[in-house]
Motif scaffolding. Structure first.
Motif, short mmCIF file in Angstrom:
data_model
loop_
_atom_site.label_atom_id
_atom_site.label_comp_id
_atom_site.label_asym_id
_atom_site.label_seq_id
_atom_site.Cartn_x
_atom_site.Cartn_y
_atom_site.Cartn_z
N ALA A 44 30.64 12.27 17.64
CA ALA A 44 30.21 13.51 18.30
C ALA A 44 31.43 14.28 18.82
O ALA A 44 31.48 15.51 18.71
N LYS A 45 32.40 13.56 19.37
CA LYS A 45 33.63 14.22 19.83
C LYS A 45 34.37 14.84 18.66
O LYS A 45 34.83 15.99 18.74
N ALA A 46 34.49 14.09 17.56
CA ALA A 46 35.19 14.59 16.38
C ALA A 46 34.50 15.81 15.78
O ALA A 46 35.15 16.69 15.20
N ALA A 47 33.18 15.89 15.93
CA ALA A 47 32.41 17.03 15.42
C ALA A 47 32.39 18.19 16.42
O ALA A 47 31.70 19.18 16.21
N ASP A 48 33.14 18.05 17.52
CA ASP A 48 33.33 19.09 18.53
C ASP A 48 32.09 19.42 19.35
O ASP A 48 31.92 20.55 19.81
N TYR A 49 31.21 18.44 19.56
CA TYR A 49 30.08 18.63 20.47
C TYR A 49 30.59 18.53 21.91
O TYR A 49 31.55 17.80 22.19
N ASN A 50 29.94 19.25 22.81
CA ASN A 50 30.29 19.20 24.24
C ASN A 50 29.52 18.12 24.97
O ASN A 50 30.01 17.55 25.95
N THR A 51 28.27 17.87 24.53
CA THR A 51 27.37 16.98 25.26
C THR A 51 26.65 16.05 24.30
O THR A 51 26.22 16.46 23.23
N LEU A 52 26.50 14.81 24.74
CA LEU A 52 25.72 13.82 24.00
C LEU A 52 24.62 13.34 24.94
O LEU A 52 24.90 13.05 26.11
N GLU A 53 23.40 13.27 24.44
CA GLU A 53 22.26 12.86 25.25
C GLU A 53 21.55 11.67 24.62
O GLU A 53 21.65 11.44 23.41
N ILE A 54 20.83 10.95 25.46
CA ILE A 54 20.00 9.83 25.00
C ILE A 54 18.89 9.64 26.03
O ILE A 54 19.07 9.99 27.20
N GLY A 55 17.76 9.13 25.60
CA GLY A 55 16.66 8.85 26.52
C GLY A 55 16.11 7.47 26.28
O GLY A 55 16.21 6.93 25.18
N THR A 56 15.53 6.89 27.32
CA THR A 56 14.91 5.58 27.21
C THR A 56 13.83 5.44 28.27
O THR A 56 13.76 6.24 29.20
N GLY A 57 13.02 4.42 28.11
CA GLY A 57 11.96 4.17 29.08
C GLY A 57 12.51 3.85 30.45
O GLY A 57 13.56 3.22 30.58
N SER A 58 11.80 4.28 31.47
CA SER A 58 12.26 4.09 32.84
C SER A 58 12.38 2.62 33.23
O SER A 58 13.09 2.28 34.16
N ASN A 59 11.70 1.75 32.50
CA ASN A 59 11.79 0.32 32.80
C ASN A 59 12.58 -0.44 31.73
O ASN A 59 12.53 -1.66 31.68
N SER A 60 13.34 0.27 30.91
CA SER A 60 14.15 -0.36 29.86
C SER A 60 15.53 -0.69 30.44
O SER A 60 16.54 -0.06 30.15
N ASP A 105 7.37 7.01 32.09
CA ASP A 105 8.43 8.01 32.22
C ASP A 105 9.64 7.69 31.34
O ASP A 105 9.95 6.53 31.10
N MET A 106 10.31 8.75 30.90
CA MET A 106 11.56 8.60 30.15
C MET A 106 12.71 9.01 31.06
O MET A 106 12.65 10.05 31.71
N VAL A 107 13.75 8.19 31.08
CA VAL A 107 14.98 8.53 31.78
C VAL A 107 15.91 9.18 30.76
O VAL A 107 16.14 8.63 29.68
N ARG A 108 16.40 10.35 31.09
CA ARG A 108 17.32 11.09 30.23
C ARG A 108 18.73 10.87 30.76
O ARG A 108 18.97 10.96 31.97
N LEU A 109 19.65 10.56 29.85
CA LEU A 109 21.04 10.35 30.21
C LEU A 109 21.92 11.29 29.41
O LEU A 109 21.60 11.63 28.26
N THR A 110 23.03 11.69 30.01
CA THR A 110 23.92 12.68 29.40
C THR A 110 25.36 12.20 29.52
O THR A 110 25.73 11.54 30.49
N MET A 111 26.16 12.58 28.51
CA MET A 111 27.59 12.32 28.54
C MET A 111 28.30 13.62 28.17
O MET A 111 28.00 14.21 27.14
N LYS A 112 29.21 14.04 29.03
CA LYS A 112 30.05 15.18 28.71
C LYS A 112 31.20 14.69 27.83
O LYS A 112 31.86 13.71 28.16
#
Length: 158
Positions: free
Chosen positions: A89-105, A149-156
């Motif tokens: 994702a960095k090599a492709a010049d994206y600014n943000t990477l996201e992922i989601g998972t279950g709140s109890n995962s 619920d889904m927890v959303r996570l982000t990486m700059k």
């Protein structure tokens, strides 16, 4: 371990087994998989994992599905896949990477944060609103815990 990443041209039955291990609805998997770039992850020519990446907004990429074969779990393969996708994702010049998972995962939340993702928001009732059947987390030690619920996570990346 020397993992090989191969872009899937077609989604095979073995690919689906892994994708459905991470997301129990074939209809939902089909809805995002056709818009995603899917990588099969191999070790010694054996499928050990899969990951699907989807551009969601300008300069934002989401890992919409990631799974490791049950017999290959707890060997660090998931972390290696995440690290490879972060680098891609960095090599492709994206600014943000996201992922989601279950709140109890809990195990997934631990791994995602370990590689640098940060919790960004909770999508309340995601699973109850988007899945026709109750989703039960099979990795929890007690039965009957319905995932809501889904927890959303982000990486700059920059």
């Amino acid at each position: 371990m020397n993992l090989e990443y191969r872009q899937a041209e077609e989604i095979s039955e073995d690919d689906y087994k892994l994708l459905l291990d991470a997301d129990p609805s074939k209809e939902i998997v089909d809805s995002y998989i056709k818009r995603s770039t899917v990588f099969e992850v191999l070790n010694l020519d054996k499928l050990v994992g899969i990951v699907a990446m989807l551009p969601t907004r300008p300069e934002t990429l989401e890992i919409v599905n990631i799974a490791v074969a049950p017999e290959q779990q707890n060997l660090g393969i998931g972390t290696m896949i995440l690290e490879k996708m972060i680098a891609s994702a960095k090599a492709a010049d994206y600014n943000t990477l996201e992922i989601g998972t279950g709140s109890n995962s809990y195990q997934q939340l631990h791994v995602y944060q370990k590689v640098g993702f940060r919790m960004s928001w909770i999508d309340k009732d995601f699973f109850t609103n988007n899945y026709s059947r109750k989703v039960i987390d099979k990795y929890l030690t007690f039965d009957g815990f319905v995932l809501k619920d889904m927890v959303r996570l982000t990486m700059k990346l920059k």
